[in-house]
Design a protein around this motif. Structure first.
Motif, short mmCIF file in Angstrom:
data_model
loop_
_atom_site.label_atom_id
_atom_site.label_comp_id
_atom_site.label_asym_id
_atom_site.label_seq_id
_atom_site.Cartn_x
_atom_site.Cartn_y
_atom_site.Cartn_z
N VAL A 144 0.83 -1.20 0.00
CA VAL A 144 0.00 0.00 0.00
C VAL A 144 0.87 1.26 0.00
CG1 VAL A 144 -1.68 1.34 1.33
CG2 VAL A 144 -1.96 -1.14 1.08
N ALA A 147 2.03 2.10 -3.47
CA ALA A 147 0.93 2.60 -4.29
C ALA A 147 0.60 4.04 -3.92
CB ALA A 147 -0.30 1.71 -4.11
N GLU A 148 0.63 4.35 -2.64
CA GLU A 148 0.33 5.71 -2.20
C GLU A 148 1.41 6.69 -2.65
OE1 GLU A 148 -0.21 5.20 1.98
OE2 GLU A 148 -2.35 4.73 1.78
N ARG A 151 0.87 7.32 -6.28
CA ARG A 151 -0.30 8.21 -6.43
C ARG A 151 0.08 9.65 -6.12
NH1 ARG A 151 -4.06 7.45 -1.56
NH2 ARG A 151 -2.28 8.59 -0.69
N ARG A 160 -5.73 7.23 -9.32
CA ARG A 160 -6.93 6.76 -8.63
C ARG A 160 -8.08 6.54 -9.61
NH1 ARG A 160 -7.41 11.28 -4.07
NH2 ARG A 160 -6.89 12.51 -5.94
N VAL A 164 -7.99 0.63 -8.82
CA VAL A 164 -8.93 0.42 -7.72
C VAL A 164 -8.41 -0.75 -6.88
CG1 VAL A 164 -10.96 1.33 -8.91
CG2 VAL A 164 -10.33 -1.08 -9.20
N TYR A 165 -8.96 -0.90 -5.70
CA TYR A 165 -8.58 -2.05 -4.90
C TYR A 165 -9.76 -2.99 -4.75
CZ TYR A 165 -10.91 -0.48 -0.55
OH TYR A 165 -11.82 -0.13 0.42
N PHE A 305 -4.80 -4.84 -5.83
CA PHE A 305 -5.19 -3.75 -6.70
C PHE A 305 -5.58 -4.29 -8.08
CE2 PHE A 305 -2.36 -1.62 -3.66
CZ PHE A 305 -3.11 -0.50 -3.33
N ASN A 308 -8.85 -0.31 -13.40
CA ASN A 308 -10.24 0.15 -13.40
C ASN A 308 -10.79 0.15 -14.83
OD1 ASN A 308 -12.65 1.13 -12.40
ND2 ASN A 308 -11.96 3.26 -12.35
N TRP A 354 -8.61 5.31 -1.43
CA TRP A 354 -8.73 4.55 -2.68
C TRP A 354 -10.17 4.13 -2.90
CZ3 TRP A 354 -4.63 4.08 -5.94
CH2 TRP A 354 -3.37 4.35 -5.40
N GLN A 355 -10.54 3.98 -4.15
CA GLN A 355 -11.87 3.50 -4.51
C GLN A 355 -11.85 1.99 -4.63
OE1 GLN A 355 -13.21 4.95 -8.32
NE2 GLN A 355 -14.93 3.51 -8.41
N ARG A 356 -12.84 1.33 -4.02
CA ARG A 356 -12.93 -0.12 -4.16
C ARG A 356 -13.62 -0.48 -5.48
NH1 ARG A 356 -12.92 -4.33 -0.04
NH2 ARG A 356 -13.54 -2.87 1.61
#
Length: 409
Positions: A144, A147-148, A151, A160, A164-165, A305, A308, A354-356
């Motif tokens: 994580v 990834a952050e 981002r 983002r 997605v996760y 991850f 998307n 993060w968006q799921r």
């Protein structure tokens, strides 16, 4: 920028003392890794090679935007980028591929509607960039924290929208193996230490952790077997691995006969922002740690991850099928035949910032109480108290520390 200046910037980034420049330099480093170019050098033309050894013509970097992503020709196979073959993450992807392959109805020629194809990666930032750019890579297990940072660096724009996760997974522990003469982190100063494969999570984050311990090392990048062989020969003083405990290759190591042991990594204040406290115990590595003893270390959080893909596209529907199969059959991963790290996974846990993946969110909204977690004690909370993302992250870290203490009792 001169070579000396670039080296100075790299050291500043790795030590975490470059302030705002840290994110900026991280962006440049990632761009160089992804596009196969030395920092400051012109980009090379022609095909390059990625996970799986296939030629992959990469798109140019347009205004530091996200590289173009083409659709895979294999409409029934989900590509899953993971760590090296010895890693726990690779083992868990194999678990997924095996479980989901069973119980499926096959076509007249034995074809399956859903296949999971493990793809060997480094376990580092490259895993994420492969998902962003490589046609055959739909998902990845990745740290994580990396990834952050990718981002926040915005090397590829706002990822983002592209990443997605599906689920928060397990912690990955640092394993610092040392030779008999190394008694403390300070003893590693000036010594040769392997940080795993070039560009791996251990390579990127290991420098940061060791620097926080005050150990200015001579870093080399070797695979696990080569690093252990170098330690036995006295050519390397230590090897740092980053993966979920227990690592199977270390269970087969005759460490006590070789004098190799784990060295403690204290949970210093400098590490508290991005890392979690953890412990390696006799139950994890009975061939390395004596009965009744333990070794303090630090860990990071990993997540699953995914790219998307546009809603209702073929790849979106394939990942939707994958998610529904993974979530509905989650209890099958908790058996003794699979890696014990599955017991840490709570599918309902959220990843702030993060968006799921929407089908995963919908499945969780409909789930029966307790079905989404290995620990029924976490349960299904339909009306949780509203907290801010910062509070949610802090509470989650506190929960991980509490769980670590409980496991030690």
């Amino acid at each position: 920028m001169s070579r000396q200046e670039r080296a100075g910037c790299r050291r500043s980034f790795e030590t975490g003392r470059c302030g705002p420049a840290r994110v900026g330099f991280f962006a440049v480093v990632v761009a160089a890794v992804l596009f196969g170019a030395e920092i400051g050098a012109p980009a090379q033309s022609g095909p390059s090679y990625s996970v799986g050894g296939r030629a992959n013509v990469r798109a140019p970097l347009h205004d530091l935007g996200v590289p173009s992503k083409q659709t895979s020709e294999n409409r029934y196979a989900a590509g899953f980028v993971t760590g090296p073959p010895y890693s726990t993450e690779f083992t868990m992807v194999q678990d997924i591929a095996t479980v989901l392959a069973s119980g499926q109805e096959t076509g007249p020629h034995g074809e399956m509607a859903l296949r999971v194809l493990p793809m060997v990666g480094t376990g580092g930032t490259r895993n994420i960039t492969d998902v962003l750019s490589l046609a055959g890579a739909d998902m990845a297990i990745a740290p994580v924290v990396l990834a952050e940072r990718l981002r926040d660096a915005k090397t590829f724009g706002d990822i983002r929208r592209r990443l997605v996760y599906i689920a928060l997974l397990h912690t990955e522990e640092f394993h610092l193996l040392v030779r008999p003469e190394i008694g403390s982190p300070a003893d590693l100063a000036g010594k040769t230490v392997s940080l795993g494969e070039d560009g791996s999570a251990a390579d990127t984050l290991g420098r940061e952790v060791l620097d926080a311990l005050g150990a200015k090392i001579n870093a080399v990048n070797l695979g696990l077997n080569a690093a252990l062989d170098g330690m036995k020969r006295g050519q390397i003083s230590a090897a740092l691995l980053l993966s979920g405990k227990p690592l199977k290759p270390l269970l087969d190591l005759n460490a006590r006969l070789e004098g190799i042991r784990f060295l403690s990594i204290p949970y210093s204040q400098a590490l508290q922002r991005d890392y979690l406290p953890s412990t390696l115990r006799y139950a994890d590595y009975p061939n390395i740690i004596a009965d009744g003893e333990s070794v303090d270390t630090v860990a990071i959080q990993s997540a699953l991850f995914a790219y998307n893909w546009p809603a209702r596209s073929e790849r979106f529907e394939l990942l939707e099928s994958f998610t529904q199969s993974l979530f509905s059959r989650f209890s099958e991963f908790l058996g003794d035949a699979h890696h014990p790290k599955w017991h840490e996974v709570n599918l309902a846990a959220k990843l702030p910032g993060w968006q799921r993946f929407r089908p995963a969110e919908r499945w969780l909204d409909r789930r029966p109480a307790g079905e989404a977690t290995a620990d029924s004690g976490t349960g299904n909370q339909r009306n949780p108290t509203r907290v801010s993302p910062g509070q949610e992250e802090r509470l989650f870290k506190e929960f991980l520390r509490w769980r670590e203490r409980q496991q030690g009792k």
